[in-house]
Scaffold this motif. Sequence first.
Motif, PDB file in Angstrom:
ATOM      1  N   LYS A 195       1.156  -1.084  -0.104  1.00 13.01           N
ATOM      2  CA  LYS A 195       0.072   0.098   0.031  1.00 13.01           C
ATOM      3  C   LYS A 195       0.994   1.742   0.331  1.00 13.01           C
ATOM      4  O   LYS A 195       1.501   1.166   0.563  1.00 13.01           O
ATOM      5  CB  LYS A 195      -1.042  -0.274   1.489  1.00 13.01           C
ATOM      6  N   PRO A 196       0.491   2.254  -0.475  1.00 15.30           N
ATOM      7  CA  PRO A 196       1.336   3.145  -0.972  1.00 15.30           C
ATOM      8  C   PRO A 196       1.144   4.228   0.673  1.00 15.30           C
ATOM      9  O   PRO A 196      -0.061   4.077   1.165  1.00 15.30           O
ATOM     10  CB  PRO A 196       1.016   4.528  -1.643  1.00 15.30           C
ATOM     11  N   GLU A 250      -0.137   9.456  -0.464  1.00 17.63           N
ATOM     12  CA  GLU A 250      -1.110   9.889  -1.979  1.00 17.63           C
ATOM     13  C   GLU A 250      -1.779  11.451  -1.798  1.00 17.63           C
ATOM     14  O   GLU A 250      -0.974  11.780  -0.993  1.00 17.63           O
ATOM     15  CB  GLU A 250      -2.423   8.983  -1.606  1.00 17.63           C
ATOM     16  N   VAL A 252      -3.427  13.666  -3.102  1.00 17.10           N
ATOM     17  CA  VAL A 252      -4.829  14.056  -3.260  1.00 17.10           C
ATOM     18  C   VAL A 252      -5.813  15.919  -3.841  1.00 17.10           C
ATOM     19  O   VAL A 252      -5.018  17.301  -3.087  1.00 17.10           O
ATOM     20  CB  VAL A 252      -6.209  14.122  -2.920  1.00 17.10           C
ATOM     21  N   HIS A 302      -0.583   7.612   5.257  1.00 14.42           N
ATOM     22  CA  HIS A 302      -0.826   5.825   5.529  1.00 14.42           C
ATOM     23  C   HIS A 302      -0.481   5.939   7.044  1.00 14.42           C
ATOM     24  O   HIS A 302       1.239   6.017   7.046  1.00 14.42           O
ATOM     25  CB  HIS A 302      -1.071   4.741   4.656  1.00 14.42           C
TER      26      HIS A 302
END
Length: 114
Positions: A8-9, A12, A14, A29
């Motif tokens: 999983k990154p 991120e 956005v 995360h």
Amino acid sequence: MAGEGEKKPVLEMVQADGADEGCVTFVLHDEDHTLGNSLRYMIMKTVDVDFCGYTITHPSESKINFRIQTRGGLPATEPLRRGLNELNDVCQHVLNTFQARVNEFKDGLEQPME
């Protein structure tokens, strides 16, 4: 969404359609207030940052929505990169200082008392 076996990154980016590079939300995360508040402090020291804040989406989720808004055409990624590097430098200094004091203490224990 990452499938089984896929990583999983950690970060991120956005950004709303048509928004400039100076107004970005980053999703970190597997992080909490420890990184969020420290990083926010480091980034807010940058003169060209208008706003920097973060939210924890829900107590059961370990991710941070981290918002940076800049002025003067500075991309929001620059203060994030600088803040992470400065925070890393501070943590390294604390670790080095702590280790030096532990070594001094251990050296003092090995010497016989008079």
